[in-house]
Scaffold this active site. Structure first.
Site, mmCIF file in Angstrom:
data_model
loop_
_atom_site.group_PDB
_atom_site.id
_atom_site.type_symbol
_atom_site.label_atom_id
_atom_site.label_comp_id
_atom_site.label_asym_id
_atom_site.label_seq_id
_atom_site.Cartn_x
_atom_site.Cartn_y
_atom_site.Cartn_z
ATOM 1 N N ASP A 38 0.830 -1.210 0.000
ATOM 2 C CA ASP A 38 0.000 0.000 0.000
ATOM 3 C C ASP A 38 0.863 1.259 0.000
ATOM 4 O O ASP A 38 2.000 1.253 0.480
ATOM 5 C CB ASP A 38 -0.910 -0.027 1.240
ATOM 6 C CG ASP A 38 -2.072 0.948 1.103
ATOM 7 O OD1 ASP A 38 -2.390 1.359 -0.034
ATOM 8 O OD2 ASP A 38 -2.662 1.301 2.140
ATOM 9 N N ASN A 86 -11.009 -2.231 -5.595
ATOM 10 C CA ASN A 86 -10.212 -1.239 -6.340
ATOM 11 C C ASN A 86 -10.847 -0.826 -7.673
ATOM 12 O O ASN A 86 -10.410 0.161 -8.290
ATOM 13 C CB ASN A 86 -8.776 -1.742 -6.580
ATOM 14 C CG ASN A 86 -7.912 -1.728 -5.335
ATOM 15 O OD1 ASN A 86 -7.044 -2.570 -5.140
ATOM 16 N ND2 ASN A 86 -8.134 -0.749 -4.451
ATOM 17 N N ARG A 89 -11.907 2.866 -8.318
ATOM 18 C CA ARG A 89 -10.964 3.944 -8.682
ATOM 19 C C ARG A 89 -11.232 4.466 -10.089
ATOM 20 O O ARG A 89 -11.894 3.797 -10.880
ATOM 21 C CB ARG A 89 -9.536 3.401 -8.577
ATOM 22 C CG ARG A 89 -9.212 3.037 -7.139
ATOM 23 C CD ARG A 89 -7.777 2.689 -6.966
ATOM 24 N NE ARG A 89 -7.529 2.352 -5.568
ATOM 25 C CZ ARG A 89 -6.346 2.353 -5.006
ATOM 26 N NH1 ARG A 89 -5.283 2.656 -5.710
ATOM 27 N NH2 ARG A 89 -6.216 2.056 -3.737
HETATM 28 C C1 IPE Z 1 -5.466 -2.655 -0.386
HETATM 29 O O1 IPE Z 1 -5.119 -1.318 -0.493
HETATM 30 C C2 IPE Z 1 -5.434 -3.297 -1.744
HETATM 31 C C3 IPE Z 1 -4.128 -3.431 -2.348
HETATM 32 C C4 IPE Z 1 -2.997 -3.120 -1.802
HETATM 33 C C5 IPE Z 1 -4.129 -3.989 -3.683
HETATM 34 P P1 IPE Z 1 -6.230 -0.164 -0.648
HETATM 35 O O2 IPE Z 1 -5.485 1.093 -0.781
HETATM 36 O O3 IPE Z 1 -7.173 -0.504 -1.736
HETATM 37 O O4 IPE Z 1 -6.995 -0.270 0.738
HETATM 38 P P2 IPE Z 1 -7.886 0.804 1.500
HETATM 39 O O5 IPE Z 1 -8.873 1.349 0.509
HETATM 40 O O6 IPE Z 1 -6.977 1.872 1.998
HETATM 41 O O7 IPE Z 1 -8.506 0.039 2.627
HETATM 42 C C1 IPE Z 2 -1.509 0.285 -3.398
HETATM 43 O O1 IPE Z 2 -1.257 1.643 -3.384
HETATM 44 C C2 IPE Z 2 -1.693 -0.280 -4.784
HETATM 45 C C3 IPE Z 2 -3.082 -0.644 -5.120
HETATM 46 C C4 IPE Z 2 -4.105 -0.578 -4.322
HETATM 47 C C5 IPE Z 2 -3.309 -1.116 -6.466
HETATM 48 P P1 IPE Z 2 -2.446 2.687 -3.414
HETATM 49 O O2 IPE Z 2 -2.777 2.997 -4.819
HETATM 50 O O3 IPE Z 2 -3.584 2.207 -2.587
HETATM 51 O O4 IPE Z 2 -1.758 3.943 -2.736
HETATM 52 P P2 IPE Z 2 -2.424 4.917 -1.670
HETATM 53 O O5 IPE Z 2 -2.920 4.068 -0.543
HETATM 54 O O6 IPE Z 2 -3.543 5.628 -2.369
HETATM 55 O O7 IPE Z 2 -1.327 5.826 -1.258
HETATM 56 MG MG MG Z 3 -4.046 2.384 -0.632
#
Ligand code: IPE
Ligand code: IPE
Ligand code: MG
Length: 260
Positions: A38, A86, A89
Site C-alpha cells: 500500500d 479497487n 478507482r
Molecule cells: C489494499 O489497499 C489493496 C491493495 C494493496 C491492492 P487499498 O489502498 O485498496 O486499501 P484501502 O482502501 O486503503 O482500505
Molecule cells: C496500493 O497503493 C496499490 C493498489 C491498491 C493497487 P495505493 O494505490 O492504494 O496507494 P495509496 O494508498 O492511495 O497511497
Molecule cells: Mg491504498
C-alpha cells in the site's frame, strides 16, 4: 546500505553469505508471508507525480521483495495487487494497473521461471480482460512444477468474495450429494479457497501506515502475526523485509494455548 548488500543472490549458499540476511533466524521463518503493498499513490503525490507513477515505482520494490523470498527459501509469498474494491478507482488508474500487470508479467516470467518460482493467481482472475486472464493461466501452467517459492498474486481478489465462491462450491457439492452438510469442516472450506494447498498465513506485512486488512486473506490470516510500517510501498527495501522477518522470528505465538 541495503543496495550494496542486496544482489538478489539466487543460490542458498550465496545468499547465506549475504550480511543482510544474517539477522534472520532461519529456523523461524514464516511459512507463508502476505504483503499488502500500500501507499503507491501517496508516494507519488508526495513527489508531485501522478498516482500511476507510484504504481510503476512499486514494481521494483516487489521484484526485490521476491528476490529476498527466493534467497531465503521462503515457502510462500502472497501479494495484494488489486482488490475487488479497487474497481471503484478512476478508469485511467484501473486501466493503467491492468496494463502494468500484463507488461510486467510478460517481462518477468522467464526470470521467475528460471528462479524456480511457482506462480499462482488468487481472486476472480476469470473476470479480468481475456488477454490478462490467459497470460495469468499460462504463467501458472508454465511454472506449476517448479519447486521454489510459491508466489501468489492476488488480483481482483477479495477475502469475502473468495469465501462466497467457496460457499457456492460447497453448496453445489452438497446439492449433488458429494458431501453431507455435517461433514463440512475447516479442511473442506480451505480446499475450496483460492489458496488451497498453501500453508496458513504466518505473517502479514502492510506498508504505508494504515492498520487494516482491507479484505485480504480473511480466513487464511486467522492466526497471522502483523507487521506494519509507515514506509510507502515503493520505498520498501530488502532491509525492511528482513526487519519484518526478524521481528516475526521473535514473536511468541500461542494459538490460544499457553506460553511454552
Ligand atoms: C489494499 O489497499 C489493496 C491493495 C494493496 C491492492 P487499498 O489502498 O485498496 O486499501 P484501502 O482502501 O486503503 O482500505
Ligand atoms: C496500493 O497503493 C496499490 C493498489 C491498491 C493497487 P495505493 O494505490 O492504494 O496507494 P495509496 O494508498 O492511495 O497511497
Ligand atoms: Mg491504498
Amino acid at each position: 546500505m541495503w543496495d550494496k548488500l542486496f544482489k538478489g543472490d539466487t543460490t542458498p549458499e550465496k545468499a547465506a553469505e549475504n550480511p543482510l540476511y544474517q539477522a534472520v533466524n532461519r529456523d523461524r521463518l514464516p511459512r507463508h508471508t502476505a504483503i499488502i503493498m500500500d501507499g503507491n499513490g501517496r508516494w507519488a503525490e508526495g513527489r508531485g507525480l501522478l498516482r500511476t507513477a507510484g504504481h510503476t515505482a512499486g514494481v521494483s520494490a516487489l521484484k526485490q521483495t521476491l528476490k529476498v523470498a527466493i534467497d531465503l527459501g521462503l515457502p510462500a509469498l502472497t501479494v495484494y495487487a488489486f482488490s475487488t474494491e479497487n474497481w471503484k478507482r478512476p478508469h485511467n488508474e484501473v486501466d493503467f494497473l491492468m496494463r502494468l500487470f500484463t507488461d510486467q508479467l510478460a517481462k518477468e516470467i522467464d526470470e521467475m521461471d528460471a528462479d524456480g518460482v511457482r506462480l499462482r493467481f488468487l481472486g476472480r482472475v476469470d473476470d479480468l480482460a481475456p488477454a490478462l486472464r490467459e497470460q495469468a493461466r499460462a504463467a501458472e501452467a508454465r511454472t506449476k512444477d517448479n519447486t521454489g517459492v510459491c508466489f501468489s498474486i492476488a488480483m481482483n481478489y477479495g477475502g469475502q468474495d473468495e469465501l462466497v465462491r467457496a460457499t457456492q462450491a460447497l453448496a453445489a457439492d452438497v446439492a449433488a450429494g458429494r458431501i453431507a452438510p455435517g461433514d463440512i469442516d475447516a479442511a473442506a472450506i480451505e480446499a475450496r479457497l483460492d489458496t488451497a494447498g498453501l500453508p496458513p498465513v504466518d505473517l502479514v506485512i502492510r506498508t504505508s501506515g494504515d492498520l487494516r486488512l482491507s479484505n485480504f486473506l480473511l480466513w487464511q490470516a486467522a492466526y497471522a502475526e502483523f507487521w506494519f510500517t509507515d514506509t510507502n510501498w515503493p520505498d520498501f527495501t530488502p532491509a525492511h523485509f528482513v526487519e519484518a522477518l526478524r521481528d516475526y522470528g521473535r514473536r511468541e505465538r500461542r494459538f490460544g494455548g499457553l506460553k511454552k
